[in-house]
Every structure is written in C-alpha cells, then in structure tokens.
Design a protein around this motif. Structure first.
Motif, short mmCIF file in Angstrom:
data_model
loop_
_atom_site.label_atom_id
_atom_site.label_comp_id
_atom_site.label_asym_id
_atom_site.label_seq_id
_atom_site.Cartn_x
_atom_site.Cartn_y
_atom_site.Cartn_z
N LEU A 1 0.83 -1.20 0.00
CA LEU A 1 0.00 0.00 0.00
C LEU A 1 0.87 1.26 0.00
CD1 LEU A 1 -2.93 0.80 0.09
CD2 LEU A 1 -2.82 0.77 2.58
N ILE B 1 1.93 2.39 -3.39
CA ILE B 1 0.83 3.01 -4.13
C ILE B 1 0.58 4.42 -3.62
CG2 ILE B 1 -1.67 2.89 -4.45
CD1 ILE B 1 -1.27 -0.12 -4.84
N LEU C 1 -5.95 7.64 -2.54
CA LEU C 1 -7.07 6.71 -2.43
C LEU C 1 -8.10 7.41 -1.54
CD1 LEU C 1 -5.16 3.37 -1.75
CD2 LEU C 1 -6.17 4.11 -3.90
N THR D 1 -0.95 -4.74 1.89
CA THR D 1 -0.95 -4.75 0.42
C THR D 1 -2.27 -4.22 -0.10
OG1 THR D 1 -1.91 -6.97 0.39
CG2 THR D 1 0.51 -6.82 0.39
N ILE D 2 -2.27 -3.79 -1.35
CA ILE D 2 -3.50 -3.27 -1.95
C ILE D 2 -4.53 -4.41 -2.10
CG2 ILE D 2 -2.74 -3.52 -4.38
CD1 ILE D 2 -4.88 -0.63 -2.98
N CYS E 1 -14.20 1.38 -0.28
CA CYS E 1 -13.21 0.85 -1.21
C CYS E 1 -13.91 0.28 -2.44
CB CYS E 1 -12.40 -0.24 -0.49
SG CYS E 1 -11.26 -1.12 -1.54
#
Ligand SMILES: Cc1cc2nc3c(=O)[nH]c(=O)nc-3n(C[C@H](O)[C@H](O)[C@H](O)COP(=O)(O)OP(=O)(O)OC[C@H]3O[C@@H](n4cnc5c(N)ncnc54)[C@H](O)[C@@H]3O)c2cc1C
Ligand SMILES: Cc1cc2nc3c(=O)[nH]c(=O)nc-3n(C[C@H](O)[C@H](O)[C@H](O)COP(=O)(O)OP(=O)(O)OC[C@H]3O[C@@H](n4cnc5c(N)ncnc54)[C@H](O)[C@@H]3O)c2cc1C
Lengths: 369, 482
Positions: free
Chosen positions: A65, A68, A79, A97-98, A117
């Motif tokens: 993450l 990103i 995001l 992690t994404i 999300c």
C-alpha cells in the motif's frame, strides 16, 4: 508450507496442485490464524498502469500500500476511501498490500461522503478455487458490461478467489482541510449534530465522535476539505450551525490530518486490552445500540453509522445488540464468530456462491461462515 | 438480433398459466388479450418487438412473490420491466414469457433526513424520487437523461448513470438496500439503512444484473443535501485532441467538476439547427459545471478558465445568471431530440480510457466514411463514457443492419483501446453477442455461475446479457426440466 508465486500463472498452478486448505496472505497485518498452507501474494507486486489525467491506477495485488500511496502522492492524488492502518490496533507488523485492502473492503472516515473501497474499484483479475483465471470490470470509470463481480470480490476476504490485479479510481488530494470541533456533547446529541452537518450543503468529509477524548472529555469532529477559500468559508458556515455550543475550528492542515489519522486507525484503542468490534448501523440508532453493548471504550465514525467498541474479552456483543439494521464484525479477539451470521435466504446465496467459486472449499477455509 | 425459439410447451398452456395468475392477482392486474399485451412489445430499442404471453402488474412485494412462484412452478420465463426506457432491449419480451411490470408500485415508503435515505417502491420514476425530497433541500444524485420516465427498478437493473456521476457516482454508489424476490418467490432484504455488507456484497452484485437475478420491489436510496448553487462554462476548441487534453488538465489540477460534457462538430451542427442555443461552430465543445457557494464557484471556475486559456480556445463563455446557464445546457440537453428530428439513430454507449479520446474519435470518423453513415458524438468526457449516435434510415432496406455492423465495430474499438462495451445502458440483447469480444469464456462462465445460484432454472430474463450460444446449455436444461 509457504507458497510465494511470482506470476498469475504460477499462482493458478499453486492452487491447482494444492492438496489442502490455503491461507491467502497479503501483508498479514490482520494477524489471524487459519489452517492451511500460506499463499503469499507479495511476489505479484508493482504498479502496472497509472494515468493521473484519467484518475486510474492498476496494480498487482501484492503491491505494498505504501508504494501506491507514494506514487499517488507524487501526482497530488490519493485513495479517497482512506484505508486504515491496522497495525497499531491489531498489534501486528508487516506491510499492508493493496490486495488485502480490497479483499477486506477497508475504508476509513471518508467513506461516509465518498464511498467505500468497493465504490472505487474498477476491475479485478483473480484466480478462483478451481485455479481458473478470471477478469471482471476493467480500467474505465463507467462499466456495466456483464455482472459486477468486482463488487463481489471486494470484501470477500479471499474466500472466492485470490486477487492478482486490481484497478482503482483515484482522486485529487484537496488543497487543504479544516476540522470543526464541538466539545462536551452526549453521544446522542453528537449523532444529531453530525446529522445536521452531514445534511448541510457544506460537504463534510468526516464526522466522528469520541466520548472520552484525549483530555478525558467528549469531542465531536467534523472535517471539511477542498480549496483554501472554500474550506475557510464552509468551516465558518458549519461552525455557525452550532451557535450556543462550545465550537472551535482547527485550520492547521497538519493538525487536522493528524486528528483524522487518529480516528481512522482507532488510536484510542491501541495497546489497550480487550476485544475490538466494528458495528455498522443506522446512525440515529447508534447511541442506543452502543449503550446496550456496554463497552469499555467507544468511537463513533461515519456520523454514527460506524461504532468501534472495545469490550471485555469474550463479550457476546451480538446478543447484547439484539436484532438491528446493520452488522457487527469482531476485528480483534477470538471468542466469537468474526462475521455477523446472515439471515437464511442470504446465507443460502452466500453458500451457493462460495460453492461455485471454490467447490473444493480450500480458500481461507473457516473464514466468513 | 436473434432470439431463442419460444417454448411451444409454454405457449400451448397459455390458458392455464393465465388462470393461475388470475388466482393470485386482482382481475385488472393480469393482461392476456393480444391487443393489450402489444403495448409492452418493446422498450426504447424499438427496432425489436415481440408481444409477451401475458403481462402482470402487481401492486406489492407479496403479489410479485405470488406471481413468481406460479411462473416458477409452471416453468414460465419472466421478463421484469420498469418503464421500458432501456436502450439495450433489456425489457424486450419473448413470446413465451410473462412480462412483470412494477409500474403500479410507485409509493414513497419512508424519508429520513437525519440518516439521509429514502425508501421507495421501485416502480417510482427517477425524477419523482428527487421530487419527493427537494422541497426539504435534498436530491437523489443519479440523473439519467431519461429521468422523467425511467423507474428506479430499471436504474438498479442497469446500474444507470447520469450527467453528474463524475462527482456523485452511478446507481450502485447510491444504493443502500433492496427488497428482492427470487424466481422461486423467496423474499429477502439485502442491505438497509446502514453502510456496507456484513458478508459478501450481494447488493453490488444485484445492481447491474439486468433483471436476471431477482425482481427488485423496494429500494433504500442515499439522498444528499442540495449544493448551494451550480454554474456551467462553455468552451470551444478547434480540435478534439485539444479538447481532450484540456479535460485531462482540469482533472489533474485537482478540480472535480460535477459534469464535463463533450460534443463534436456534427453534434453541434445538428443541435444548433434544432435548438438554436447559439453554440460556436467549432470542432469540439465542452460544458463544464461546478457547484458550491457563489464564491466557491468563482474560485473553481477561475482555475478551470485559466487551464482552458492555455489550450487556445476559440470560445469561452461564462454564465452570468440562471438564464445564461440554461442556454449553455440547452443544446446538450436537446442533442438526442435534435438527432431524432434529422433521422433514425442508434445510440452507442462504450467507455474508453480518457487518454484514448482523440484517437478513438479519429477512428470513428474514418469508419463513418467507410460505412457511409454519419455519426455525431456527445458524451460524458470526464469518465470516458461515449455516446456515438449513428444516423440511419429505418425505411431503407439494409440500413439498420449496416448501422448495427458499424456500431459493433465502434464497440470493438472501445474494447481494443482498454475500454468496454457499455458504460451505463447495459448489455440486454443489443450487445449480447459482442460479449465474447470483451470476455474470455472463463470470464463469462464465472458470471453465469452467479445466475445459476440465484436462478438455477434460468427463468428470469434468460435470453439477455450472455451470447445465446454460451447460455444455451443452461437454458435448455431449464426447458427439459419442465
Ligand atoms: C478479524 C478482522 C476483521 C477486520 N475487519 C476489518 C474491517 O471490518 N474493516 C477494515 O477496514 N479492516 C478490517 N481488518 C483489517 C484488514 O484486514 C487489513 O488492514 C488489510 O486487509 C491490510 O492488508 P494486508 O495485505 O495486510 O492483508 P492481510 O492481513 O494479509 O489479508 C487480509 C484479508 O485479505 C485476504 N487477502 C489478502 N490478499 C489477498 C489477495 N490478493 N486476494 C484475495 N484475498 C486476499 C486475506 O486472506 C485476508 O482474508 C480486519 C482485520 C481482522 C483481523
Ligand atoms: C432518451 C433516453 C435517454 C437515456 N439516458 C440515459 C442516461 O443518461 N443514463 C443511463 O444510464 N441510461 C439512460 N437511458 C437508458 C434507460 O433509461 C435506463 O437504462 C433506465 O435505467 C431504464 O429504466 P426503466 O425503468 O425504463 O427500465 P426498463 O427499460 O423497463 O428495464 C431495464 C432493465 O431492467 C430490468 N428490470 C426492470 N424492472 C426490474 C425489477 N423490478 N427488478 C429487476 N429487474 C428489473 C429489465 O428486465 C431490463 O433488463 C436513456 C434512455 C432513453 C430512452
């Protein structure tokens, strides 16, 4: 045993040859133990496409993450659903992690205004329990071609398939932010105040209430984001809605960001003992529901639509809540089922879907009913 | 477009089927006379028509459940219908189906401003949902151009969008819960007055499932406080490329307009002839709208105009008052009507990555010459959802087929550049056979497996969305089981 495939095909191969349950793991920051061989997604890492002018980002599911967020930050984007960092709350380490964020549909305080999300998910690629590689959705912002399996996969906690790639809609970072703080409200009054602010045209992007704040007193926080002139104007308008109450406006953007990180990551519960529950409910019912829970500590987010409750270990929160419009998830603790049991017809559909996507029942066996 | 052969075994039992339906519904809620069922023979994709076996117009969730139970027991396919404005043939009946219309179910069940939702029966029209809350300063965000006529039922089934979805999202982002009836008559509540699912996101799955997973009878919708005001600007450019670059720069600058609409020269010319909005004659025109207080609008527009000026516009027009704002929107809002005046037209709905805009418009222009059919483009530029309007003459032999072939080529192009077949109108029958251009067999299989779970007998709207060859085995199992 630990598997760490380096490509989608390898991952499919690993699932095809598995002879028992598989535990899907991104950063492992959620710290829950399930049976089975660990399948790490970290080998599938990297941003595959990022077009700031189209507000789209595509990344392999094992991408940290942090990577990103750094890429987005360089272009002044983010995001918008504000995924939380669970490490403090869960007492875990590792790099989120994404894929883990999407698999758990992790959304923070801004969910109340911009969506979860899942609302920012444009497309997925995944490998199901039969080792078949499937894609759904894509990388464009409007897409109704076929069924929306993107939503189904978001929040399915790796029980329907292992995500290999996700595409997301991203948004520009606002120029600045401010918080309007109201001191001393009861839980019920705070929920009413938050409803008033969220029902105003001044675009509140966060509404939280802490019954016992840092100084031991209740505080209700409302967030406004945007261009400087607009933020100053709206903060004043919102403050004016609460004439007669103890209202302050925090205009220092760094202090505002720090405060909302504190809410997002539920920092008030860090290092404190007990189970942690997350209750999604109708905001106007929140205060009464929270009373029934009898928590050691509470935090209201989403204008009251989300209650974080820290309770004595093993407390059966669902029984205390009784029947209500919403659901309760056990985030930290082991004594109770993690996910709210579903009513008969819905449970039947969920079982049916899982049976189709993972007929051998090998993906994250035991999670989600 | 081919439809499956009607099931003779159903057709021959029409009398018994109608009798059973009449047992569970009031007399005027069952229509079986051939003159009257014809009123339901098509939706807004009028090139395709077929009267259903019978029409039912239930008034409650209980009646919907009773009808579905009858049809399930007797093995009769059901096609749900809202207002019949689908442009994809989603509500097109088959001769062997019972058409289930929810038009009589149009009540507001609950409005709650503290929790910001409204609960309605799904036959209610989109615009009248906003109508029910606007006096109190709220609105329902998704606003398809068809909002005066289309029903929430169809909006949910198609996951419809609108001009303002760049900021507010489409139906799925504004839907909190539904009451749904499964094909076997089971009634269930999915979602509700809270956010997000406790388990799998079934609500997200149902939204956009084109009436194939269940009949939605009630919906809880998110409502929002109305902004203080809104104001558009109009800008003209001498090439599509430059207009496209301007859109990207506006987005990158961190402004999030509520709408960015794009029209090309053929569209500008047609709408000018029709609506006389006073648009500049140029290659590409953008309408950008922002919201907020007067000062906030000024702040955002100043930034947008500064960006636009960098791209050497041939025209920049600000609206000083509501009247001028109305004139800026006038041409855009009458674009479809204008096309209808000139000719028959087919409206496509593919989405492309915004960065591919200039290239795709150029290719469409070239194909237009090859096919000898004119195209006008009007679309939501912020999100890449295109609406090429192909003009043809329905009375001319072979023109419809030519138009469909051209349309299919445009949609394949959308997929080729990383986009998709449909951004908001749905697949229906129109794009059914193109699904193989976007999806591999395994991708379609995963989607059909979902229908297997919700509707194992494949009786709900079975001939839509999936190529007939792909769904054949499932549909024939349903037939054989009777
Ligand atoms: C019991 C519990 C409940 C939680 N509830 C919430 C909540 O309600 N809201 C919230 O915001 N956060 C919640 N979290 C935290 C959240 O799971 C993590 O913050 C987030 O997933 C971080 O990513 P990670 O890579 O560390 O994920 P991990 O901890 O590795 O994995 C999280 C989940 O996603 C699955 N997963 C990971 N990668 C993939 C992939 N590529 N494909 C498919 N599945 C994958 C895992 O199997 C696991 O089920 C919860 C945590 C726990 C322990
Ligand atoms: C002039 C014009 C402009 C348009 N503009 C837009 C636009 O801007 N944006 C946009 O997104 N669309 C637009 N559309 C397309 C259309 O209006 C939408 O798809 C709309 O949502 C259809 O609603 P309806 O009630 O008319 O549905 P119908 O046409 O009756 O049905 C559509 C689909 O929904 C299913 N369905 C209907 N009722 C139910 C139910 N109760 N339960 C389950 N499934 C059901 C049907 O089976 C069918 O598959 C436009 C159409 C026209 C004619």
């Amino acid at each position: 045993m630990k598997m760490r495939p380096e490509s989608e095909t390898d991952l499919a191969e690993a699932i095809a040859t598995a002879n028992g349950p598989i535990r899907v793991q991104g950063g492992g920051t959620r710290g829950v133990t399930l049976d089975g061989d660990v399948l790490e997604t970290g080998g599938l890492s990297g941003i595959t496409l990022y077009e700031p002018g189209s507000l789209t980002l595509v990344a392999q599911a094992g991408t940290p993450l942090a990577e990103i967020e750094a890429a987005l930050d360089a272009e002044g984007q983010r995001l918008a659903f504000e995924p939380m960092d669970h490490r403090g709350l869960m007492g875990t380490s590792g790099a989120p992690t994404i894929g883990g964020v999407v698999a758990a549909n992790v959304s923070g305080p801004r969910r109340v205004s911009v969506g979860a999300c899942r609302d920012f998910m444009l497309g997925v690629r995944y490998v199901d329990g039969t080792s078949t590689i499937v894609k759904n959705g894509g990388r464009v912002m409007k897409n109704v071609t076929g069924y929306d399996l993107v939503k189904l996969m978001s929040g399915s906690w790796g029980t329907l398939g292992v995500l290999t790639e996700v595409s997301l809609k991203v948004l520009p970072k606002p120029e600045t932010a401010a918080s309007v703080l109201i001191d001393g409200l009861s839980d019920a009054d705070a929920v009413s105040a938050m409803a008033k602010a969220l029902g105003s045209p001044f675009e509140v992007s966060g509404a939280a209430h802490i019954p016992v704040g840092l100084d031991g007193h209740p505080v209700t926080i409302l967030r406004i984001e945007g261009f400087a002139g607009s933020v100053a104007y709206r903060a004043d308008q919102i403050a004016a809605l609460f004439g007669g109450l103890a209202v302050r406006v925090e205009r220092d953007a760094d202090a505002v960001a720090k405060g909302w990180r504190w809410v997002r990551d539920v920092e008030a519960f860090h290092g404190r003992p007990g189970d942690v529950w997350r209750i999604s409910c109708t905001p106007s019912e929140a205060a009464a529901l929270a009373t029934n829970v009898g928590a050691e500590a509470l935090l209201y987010d989403w204008g009251g639509g989300l209650i974080w409750a820290r309770v004595t270990e093993g407390t059966d929160v669902r029984t205390r809540l009784g029947l209500f419009d919403g659901h309760a998830t056990l985030v930290r603790g082991t004594g109770q089922a993690k996910f709210q049991p579903e009513p008969g017809p819905i449970a039947a559909l969920s079982r049916g879907l899982r049976q189709k996507f993972d007929p051998k029942g090998i993906l994250n066996t035991g999670l989600m009913g | 477009m081919q439809m499956p052969t009607p099931d003779a075994n159903v057709l021959s039992r029409k009398t018994q089927i109608v009798a059973r339906l009449q047992e569970v519904l009031p007399g005027d809620a069952v229509i079986s006379d051939e003159m009257e069922t014809r009123a339901y023979e098509c939706d807004a994709l009028t090139a395709y028509k077929c009267a259903p076996l019978a029409v039912v117009l239930p008034s409650s969730t209980e009646e919907v459940s009773a009808v579905l139970k009858v049809c399930h027991d007797m093995g009769v396919p059901v096609v749900p219908r809202g207002s019949g404005t689908s442009l994809a043939g989603g509500a097109l009946p088959t001769a062997d189906c019972v058409l289930l219309g929810v038009a009589r179910m149009n009540d507001v069940l609950e409005t709650d401003y503290d929790n910001r939702f409204i609960r309605v029966q799904t036959g209610r029209t989109n615009l009248s949902v906003t109508g029910a809350v606007e006096a109190d300063g709220f609105f329902y965000a998704p606003d398809p151009s068809s909002q005066l006529a289309c029903a929430i039922a169809g909006n949910i089934a198609m996951n419809s969008g609108g001009a303002h979805c760049l900021k507010y999202g489409v139906t799925t982002n504004n839907l909190m819960g539904v009451t749904m009836v499964q094909m076997d008559g089971t009634v269930m509540e999915i979602g509700g007055k809270h956010l997000d699912a406790g388990g799998y996101d079934l609500l997200g799955l149902i939204c956009g499932s084109e009436g194939q997973l269940g009949v939605v009878t009630e919906a809880t919708l998110r409502i929002l406080p109305k902004p203080e005001g809104a104001r558009p600007v109009l800008m003209g450019f001498d090439s599509n490329e430059v207009a496209g670059a301007c859109v990207a720069d506006i987005i990158k600058a961190g402004v999030l307009p509520v709408a960015i609409e794009f029209m090309d020269r053929p569209c500008i010319e047609a709408t000018e002839a029709f609506a006389k909005a006073g648009y500049p004659m140029c290659e590409a025109l953008l309408i950008v709208e922002v919201e907020g207080s007067p000062a906030e609008i000024d702040e955002q527009l100043a930034l947008i105009l500064e960006i636009a000026r960098r791209h050497n516009p041939v025209e920049l027009r600000e609206a000083k008052d509501a009247d001028e704002a109305g004139r800026i929107w006038l041409g855009r809002k009458s674009a479809f009507g204008a096309m209808g005046q000139i000719n028959d037209y087919m409206c496509l709905d593919g989405t492309i990555p915004v960065s591919e805009l200039p290239c795709v418009l150029r290719r469409i222009g070239e194909m237009s010459k090859e096919y000898g059919l004119d195209v006008a483009n009007v679309f939501h530029a912020g999100d890449g959802n295109m609406h090429p309007l192909i003009l043809f003459d329905a009375n001319k032999e072979g023109d419809l087929e030519l138009c469909e072939a051209f349309g299919a080529d445009i949609l394949r192009l959308c997929v080729e550049v990383g986009g998709c077949l449909t951004g908001e109108h749905g697949v229906g029958i129109e794009k059914r056979d193109l699904m193989v251009d976007q999806f591999a067999p395994a991708d379609l299989e995963a989607q059909m497996a979902v229908k297997d779970v919700f509707d194992p007998a494949w009786l709900l709207n079975p001939a839509k969305v999936f190529p007939l060859a792909a769904s054949e085995s499932r549909r024939s199992v349903a037939l054989a089981a009777e």
